[in-house]
Motif scaffolding. Structure first.
Motif, PDB file in Angstrom:
ATOM      1  N   THR A  74      47.579 -14.513 -33.802  1.00 26.01           N
ATOM      2  CA  THR A  74      47.520 -15.693 -34.173  1.00 26.01           C
ATOM      3  C   THR A  74      46.227 -16.077 -35.157  1.00 26.01           C
ATOM      4  OG1 THR A  74      48.408 -16.567 -32.187  1.00 26.01           O
ATOM      5  CG2 THR A  74      47.193 -18.079 -33.356  1.00 26.01           C
ATOM      6  N   LEU A  75      45.009 -15.493 -34.635  1.00 25.72           N
ATOM      7  CA  LEU A  75      43.868 -15.293 -35.507  1.00 25.72           C
ATOM      8  C   LEU A  75      43.995 -14.892 -36.722  1.00 25.72           C
ATOM      9  CD1 LEU A  75      41.316 -14.235 -32.780  1.00 25.72           C
ATOM     10  CD2 LEU A  75      41.559 -16.329 -33.988  1.00 25.72           C
ATOM     11  N   ASN A  76      44.777 -13.793 -37.088  1.00 21.85           N
ATOM     12  CA  ASN A  76      44.984 -13.297 -38.423  1.00 21.85           C
ATOM     13  C   ASN A  76      45.830 -14.083 -39.188  1.00 21.85           C
ATOM     14  OD1 ASN A  76      44.111 -10.267 -38.967  1.00 21.85           O
ATOM     15  ND2 ASN A  76      44.268 -10.277 -36.760  1.00 21.85           N
ATOM     16  N   MET A  77      46.933 -14.752 -38.570  1.00 16.89           N
ATOM     17  CA  MET A  77      47.699 -15.626 -39.281  1.00 16.89           C
ATOM     18  C   MET A  77      47.152 -16.950 -40.001  1.00 16.89           C
ATOM     19  SD  MET A  77      51.164 -15.194 -37.344  1.00 16.89           S
ATOM     20  CE  MET A  77      52.302 -16.165 -38.425  1.00 16.89           C
ATOM     21  N   SER A  78      46.157 -17.277 -39.049  1.00 27.76           N
ATOM     22  CA  SER A  78      45.169 -18.291 -39.176  1.00 27.76           C
ATOM     23  C   SER A  78      44.024 -17.932 -40.011  1.00 27.76           C
ATOM     24  CB  SER A  78      44.418 -19.241 -38.029  1.00 27.76           C
ATOM     25  OG  SER A  78      45.638 -19.367 -37.318  1.00 27.76           O
ATOM     26  N   GLU A  79      43.922 -16.855 -40.537  1.00 29.16           N
ATOM     27  CA  GLU A  79      42.879 -16.373 -41.659  1.00 29.16           C
ATOM     28  C   GLU A  79      41.351 -16.563 -40.934  1.00 29.16           C
ATOM     29  OE1 GLU A  79      43.261 -17.660 -45.413  1.00 29.16           O
ATOM     30  OE2 GLU A  79      45.169 -16.601 -45.777  1.00 29.16           O
ATOM     31  N   LYS A  80      41.375 -16.436 -39.519  1.00 31.80           N
ATOM     32  CA  LYS A  80      40.027 -16.345 -38.785  1.00 31.80           C
ATOM     33  C   LYS A  80      39.566 -14.910 -38.540  1.00 31.80           C
ATOM     34  CE  LYS A  80      41.267 -20.753 -36.725  1.00 31.80           C
ATOM     35  NZ  LYS A  80      41.585 -21.634 -35.426  1.00 31.80           N
ATOM     36  N   PRO A  81      38.347 -14.831 -38.525  1.00 31.25           N
ATOM     37  CA  PRO A  81      37.803 -13.418 -38.011  1.00 31.25           C
ATOM     38  C   PRO A  81      38.173 -13.045 -36.595  1.00 31.25           C
ATOM     39  CG  PRO A  81      36.231 -15.310 -37.774  1.00 31.25           C
ATOM     40  CD  PRO A  81      37.415 -15.747 -38.532  1.00 31.25           C
ATOM     41  N   VAL A  82      38.356 -11.850 -36.529  1.00 29.85           N
ATOM     42  CA  VAL A  82      38.850 -11.167 -35.017  1.00 29.85           C
ATOM     43  C   VAL A  82      37.808 -10.231 -34.496  1.00 29.85           C
ATOM     44  CG1 VAL A  82      40.520  -9.932 -34.271  1.00 29.85           C
ATOM     45  CG2 VAL A  82      41.090 -11.222 -35.939  1.00 29.85           C
TER      46      VAL A  82
END
Length: 503
Positions: A74-82
């Motif tokens: 979900t974080l990657n698809m939202s282009e948020k840092p992981v």
């Protein structure tokens, strides 16, 4: 898929994996590798792009690992840092933080991973374990159903085929290729074509103008050959089969869902020996016809034609048989008569159109997998019957039954059209259309579209190049061709054409 929801915890907070009581075996799993993959995803921002096409949340065996991967996804698809902090926040947002063991478990995942260097290899291991569990679950369900004496084994077989097909389709993957080897391959094909007369790069059709426009049947192409009943689709298909296997000695597999193998053989004998179909059935041949039979029948013996007349063939059965034919018999091209009689048994669809969409998509996938052309015959709907005039009777792509899916998946769509059937005896330029069959190339991904005129000899279920020999004479009363049954594409008395009902 069996899950280890009854797992127990040890002193370090890890869960052990008990034996699954359903199978008396430990389910295939790699829990340590699952943790390594999750840890690597939280320390390397580029790692997700490497494994995204290999694993999904359900690929993980451990339920809490599934939830953690879903949060990372979900974080990657939202282009948020992981990282471990953002993953903790996402799990809080989803309400799953406590279920996965809290922040301590997330932090522990990152502490035992130094890099993501081997993450792709590890991801493949997880996927293989997941696939093994799917197969175990699948066979377990089938075994349980097989003990139920109220179930028809034939229906169960179809159900099993459909489910196994779904598993294989969902797990088919194709990696990207750097363009250099592809350019070299295309260049090699170009050089081979330059050496061939007429630029032939595929399997010859046996018809000069058609070969000129298509360069033969191309590897990995799905070709749809369509027409209304009585237009001669099957005769055209058999003429192609004869040209490919008898004249060019290229092995061909013919899957016939409408006629049995003896009927097909009778039509091929009529085609090759030039003996009317009705006489092949009755056996009442003249001395001249017996001579032609004796002279030409040996052309068929030993020809690389492999016939399968399984009724109600499913896409899974076709795929299994096609792989074997290519591997063991060296088959170079597959022909199916016809697409709408196939089924995708064992898979559930809202309507027939969805099922046909799955079938056509599967045929295209099979052509790519085997890297050979697949020719599938198809019926047209009745739209053409309601249109008037020379142009109105010409088939259109929209006339294809379930046209959206078939038209989209096909690399080439050809229509078999005989204007004479509709009492149209001249084209717009005044050319005689008696005995003429038009092959209309309506879609061609690799080339242009256009018309090819062939000669149709219905009494022999045969299509010929017009240049092969002169057209038959027209009777003084006009309209009919001597010695031909132009309005009867079924001289052997096969089953009448399928109507639109039920599709």
């Amino acid at each position: 898929m069996a899950q280890n929801n009854g797992n127990t915890s040890n002193n370090r907070g890890h869960r052990t994996s008990p034996i699954d009581p359903a199978y008396a075996h430990l389910q295939p799993q790699a829990l340590d590798i699952e943790r390594v993959v999750l840890g690597a995803l939280m320390i390397d921002k580029d790692a997700f792009s490497i494994v995204a096409e290999i694993v999904r949340p359900e690929t993980f065996y451990e339920p809490r690992n599934q939830k953690i991967y879903k949060a990372i996804q979900t974080l990657n698809m939202s282009e948020k840092p992981v990282d471990f902090m953002t993953v903790i926040e996402e799990l809080k947002h989803q309400g799953d933080l406590d279920d996965v063991g809290g922040p301590n478990y997330i932090m522990e995942l990152t502490q035992h991973v130094a890099s993501s260097a081997h993450i792709e290899y590890h991801a493949h291991i997880i996927h293989q374990k997941f696939l093994a569990r799917q197969l175990i679950s699948f066979t377990g369900r089938i075994q349980e159903m097989a003990y139920d004496e109220t179930l028809d084994p034939d229906v169960l077989m179809q159900e099993a085929e459909g489910q196994l097909f779904e598993i294989s389709q969902k797990n088919m993957k194709s990696d990207f290729t750097q363009i250099d080897p592809v350019i070299r391959q295309a260049t090699d094909i170009l050089k081979i074509a330059a050496q061939n007369e007429g630029g032939m790069t595929g399997i010859p059709t046996g018809y000069s103008k058609l070969d000129e426009m298509t360069s033969g049947w191309q590897d990995s192409d799905l070709v749809i050959i369509a027409g209304r009943p009585a237009m001669g689709k099957t005769s055209f298909a058999l003429s192609l089969a004869k040209n490919i296997a008898v004249d060019y000695r290229k092995p061909i597999a013919l899957f016939s869902l409408e006629m049995n193998n003896v009927q097909l053989a009778q039509r091929l004998i009529s085609n090759v020996c030039e003996i009317p179909g009705q006489k092949i059935l009755s056996g009442q041949l003249s001395d001249d016809e017996w001579s032609r039979f004796d002279r030409n029948i040996n052309k068929l013996y030993g020809s690389p034609i492999f016939i399968d007349d399984t009724p109600g063939l499913s896409v899974f059965e076709l795929r299994t048989k096609a792989r074997r034919l290519v591997r063991e018999k060296g088959v170079k091209i597959i022909m199916i008569d016809y697409l709408q009689l196939m089924n995708a048994n064992g898979m559930r669809f809202g309507n027939r159109q969805e099922e046909v969409s799955t079938i056509s998509r599967s045929l295209k996938g099979l052509a790519k997998e085997l890297n050979i052309p697949i020719l599938a015959l198809s019926q047209l709907n009745r739209g053409v019957e309601g249109r008037e005039g020379l142009e109105g009777k010409r088939p259109q792509l929209s006339d294809l039954r379930e046209s959206g899916a078939i038209e989209q998946d096909a690399d080439m769509v050809l229509f078999v059209h005989r204007p004479e059937y509709y009492r149209i005896f001249q084209d717009e330029h005044g050319n005689d259309l008696h005995g003429i069959a038009q092959i209309l190339i309506a879609k061609h991904r690799k080339g242009g579209t256009g018309d090819v005129n062939l000669r149709f000899r219905g009494e022999f279920t045969r299509f010929e190049d017009p240049s092969d020999q002169p057209l038959p004479l027209i009777t003084p009363t006009g309209g009919e061709i001597l010695g031909s049954k132009m309005n009867d594409d079924d001289p052997f008395g096969a089953a009448p054409p399928i109507t639109d009902a039920g599709f």
